[in-house]
Design a protein around this motif. Structure first.
Motif, PDB file in Angstrom:
ATOM      1  N   ARG A   1      44.865  19.447   3.284  1.00  0.00           N
ATOM      2  CA  ARG A   1      45.194  20.704   3.957  1.00  0.00           C
ATOM      3  C   ARG A   1      45.322  20.504   5.457  1.00  0.00           C
TER       4      ARG A   1
ATOM      5  N   ASP B   1      41.925  26.272  -3.179  1.00  0.00           N
ATOM      6  CA  ASP B   1      41.624  27.524  -2.491  1.00  0.00           C
ATOM      7  C   ASP B   1      40.460  27.346  -1.523  1.00  0.00           C
TER       8      ASP B   1
ATOM      9  N   ARG C   1      41.729  25.566   1.604  1.00  0.00           N
ATOM     10  CA  ARG C   1      42.461  26.462   2.504  1.00  0.00           C
ATOM     11  C   ARG C   1      41.509  27.347   3.301  1.00  0.00           C
ATOM     12  N   ALA C   2      40.472  27.854   2.651  1.00  0.00           N
ATOM     13  CA  ALA C   2      39.496  28.680   3.356  1.00  0.00           C
ATOM     14  C   ALA C   2      38.756  27.868   4.412  1.00  0.00           C
ATOM     15  N   THR C   3      38.428  26.638   4.080  1.00  0.00           N
ATOM     16  CA  THR C   3      37.660  25.787   4.995  1.00  0.00           C
ATOM     17  C   THR C   3      38.456  25.477   6.251  1.00  0.00           C
TER      18      THR C   3
ATOM     19  N   ALA D   1      41.021  27.195   7.352  1.00  0.00           N
ATOM     20  CA  ALA D   1      41.240  28.464   8.050  1.00  0.00           C
ATOM     21  C   ALA D   1      40.047  28.809   8.934  1.00  0.00           C
TER      22      ALA D   1
ATOM     23  N   ALA E   1      40.125  30.232  12.800  1.00  0.00           N
ATOM     24  CA  ALA E   1      40.028  31.698  12.817  1.00  0.00           C
ATOM     25  C   ALA E   1      39.375  32.194  14.102  1.00  0.00           C
TER      26      ALA E   1
ATOM     27  N   ILE F   1      32.792  32.441  -0.371  1.00  0.00           N
ATOM     28  CA  ILE F   1      34.108  31.913  -0.738  1.00  0.00           C
ATOM     29  C   ILE F   1      34.177  31.821  -2.257  1.00  0.00           C
TER      30      ILE F   1
ATOM     31  N   ARG G   1      38.224  37.083   3.190  1.00  0.00           N
ATOM     32  CA  ARG G   1      39.650  37.413   3.122  1.00  0.00           C
ATOM     33  C   ARG G   1      40.096  38.102   4.406  1.00  0.00           C
TER      34      ARG G   1
ATOM     35  N   LEU H   1      39.348  35.497   7.721  1.00  0.00           N
ATOM     36  CA  LEU H   1      40.073  34.219   7.715  1.00  0.00           C
ATOM     37  C   LEU H   1      41.563  34.390   7.421  1.00  0.00           C
TER      38      LEU H   1
ATOM     39  N   TRP I   1      42.750  34.836   4.491  1.00  0.00           N
ATOM     40  CA  TRP I   1      42.811  33.919   3.354  1.00  0.00           C
ATOM     41  C   TRP I   1      42.663  34.699   2.063  1.00  0.00           C
ATOM     42  N   ALA I   2      43.273  34.206   1.004  1.00  0.00           N
ATOM     43  CA  ALA I   2      43.051  34.768  -0.326  1.00  0.00           C
ATOM     44  C   ALA I   2      43.204  33.652  -1.348  1.00  0.00           C
TER      45      ALA I   2
END
Length: 325
Positions: free
Chosen positions: A19, A238, A241-243, A245, A249, A260, A306, A309, A311-312
Motif C-alpha cells: 500500500r 482493508d 489501507r486503514a493503516t 491512511a 490523516a 478497524i 471511517r 481516516l 476509509w471504508a
C-alpha cells in the motif's frame, strides 16, 4: 514520504508495504525475519533505521493467545519492551507520528445488555459455566444471559490474556509518548485480520488459519465452544489501507484509538462452514472445548475510523475467504 515499518515482513506488514508503494511513498522495513540483527529492542539500530523517515508504522509483535504462561516473558519482551524501544527511538529522532497495531482484545468481552439491568461491562466467565457448556456471559446481578453490543472506542479496557495486556500497555506507552513529545500516536484496534499470507501451522495462528490447515489436510475444522462466538473478520488489504491512511490523516496531536473492522458480524461456526463449503471439505465439528483466555463475543463499531481516516472496508467476507483459501 519515508516510513519505517517494524514487522514489515510479516502478514500485515507485507500488505502495508504494498500500500505504501502504491501511494508513491517509501517503506523502510525493520524485521528480524529479513535481517537477524533487527532486534525490536535495539534502540541504536532503530534510530539508524529511522534517519530520513517522517513516521513509523509499528507492527512488530508476538501475536495470538499464546500457549501457556511460559510465553509471558516473551510477550513482555517483544511487545512491551519492543514498543518502549520504538517510542524512545522516535523521540530521539524527532519523529512526529507513530501508528501502532493494537487489537480488539484490549476490550476483553466488551460490553453487553441485560434485559433488566441495561448495558454493562461483561464480567469474566466462570470456569464452572464453561466446563458445563454454558458459554454465554451472564449478568452479575440476575444471572440472565447477556446480549452482546458493538463496542465503541470509549469502552473501558479489560484485557483477559497476556497478549491483550501487552496491547493495552502499548496504547498507554504511546499516549505518554504523544503527550511528552507533542506527537501524534494512532493505535489501531484491529479485528480478526485474515487473507492471503496468513501464518499457519503455529500455535499462535488465528482461527481462520487453523481452519484452513485442517481443511487442506482433509480434516473437519474443529470449532471451540458451540461455534456461536461473534467476531468481525477484516481483510488484510482493508487493514493495510486503514493503516497507511492513519499515517497521513489530519489527526490532532496526542493519542487516538480507532477500531478497524469490516462492520460485518459473523459467528466462528459460520466462518468454519463457509470455508468448508469453499474448499468442498468436511463439515465443521463443534467440540465444546474452550480456552480460559478466550472471549465469547467481541465486535466493535468502526464508524469513527471511517470518518476520521476517510476509509471504508471493501472486501466482502466470502471473497476474502476465497482469497485466503
Amino acid at each position: 514520504m519515508r516510513v519505517l515499518v517494524t514487522g514489515g515482513a510479516g502478514f500485515i506488514g507485507r500488505a502495508v508495504q504494498r500500500r505504501i508503494d502504491a501511494a508513491g511513498h517509501e517503506a523502510v522495513v525493520f524485521d528480524r525475519a529479513l535481517d537477524g540483527a533487527d532486534d525490536i529492542v535495539d534502540v541504536p539500530r532503530l534510530r539508524a533505521a529511522l534517519r530520513g523517515c517522517e513516521a513509523i508504522i509499528h507492527l512488530a509483535a508476538k501475536v495470538g493467545l499464546g500457549v501457556d504462561l511460559s510465553d509471558l516473558d516473551g510477550y513482555a519482551r517483544d511487545n512491551d519492551l519492543g514498543t518502549a524501544a520504538v517510542l524512545r527511538a522516535a523521540a530521539e529522532e524527532s519523529i512526529g507520528r507513530v501508528v501502532l497495531a493494537s487489537s480488539m482484545v484490549v476490550y476483553g468481552e466488551g460490553r453487553a445488555r441485560c434485559p433488566d439491568h441495561g448495558t454493562i461491562p461483561v464480567p469474566p466467565r466462570a470456569v464452572g459455566d464453561l466446563a458445563a457448556g454454558r458459554f454465554e456471559p451472564r449478568c452479575p446481578r440476575c444471572g440472565t444471559d447477556l446480549v452482546p453490543e458493538l463496542v465503541p472506542e470509549d469502552t473501558r479496557l479489560d484485557p483477559r490474556n497476556v497478549y491483550a495486556a501487552t496491547k493495552v500497555h502499548l496504547e498507554q506507552l504511546a499516549a505518554i509518548w504523544a503527550r511528552e513529545t507533542g506527537g501524534t500516536a494512532v493505535a489501531l484496534r484491529y479485528h480478526n485480520v485474515y487473507g492471503p499470507g496468513l501464518p499457519h501451522d503455529t500455535p499462535y495462528a488465528g482461527v481462520a488459519a487453523i481452519f484452513r490447515s485442517a481443511l487442506v489436510a482433509g480434516r473437519p475444522p474443529a470449532v471451540f465452544e458451540d461455534g456461536r462466538q461473534r467476531r468481525d473478520f477484516v481483510h488484510v488489504d482493508d487493514v493495510a489501507r486503514a493503516t497507511v491512511a492513519a499515517v497521513r490523516a489530519g489527526l490532532p496531536a496526542g493519542p487516538t484509538a480507532l477500531n478497524i473492522g469490516s462492520g460485518h458480524v459473523v459467528t466462528i461456526g459460520e466462518v468454519a462452514s463457509r470455508m468448508a463449503m469453499i474448499m468442498n471439505g468436511p463439515e465443521p465439528v463443534i467440540t465444546g472445548r474452550y480456552r480460559l483466555g478466550d472471549v465469547r463475543h467481541i465486535t466493535a463499531d468502526s464508524s469513527t475510523a471511517r470518518r476520521l481516516l476517510g476509509w471504508a472496508p471493501a472486501v466482502p467476507l466470502d471473497q476474502g475467504l476465497a482469497d485466503l483459501l
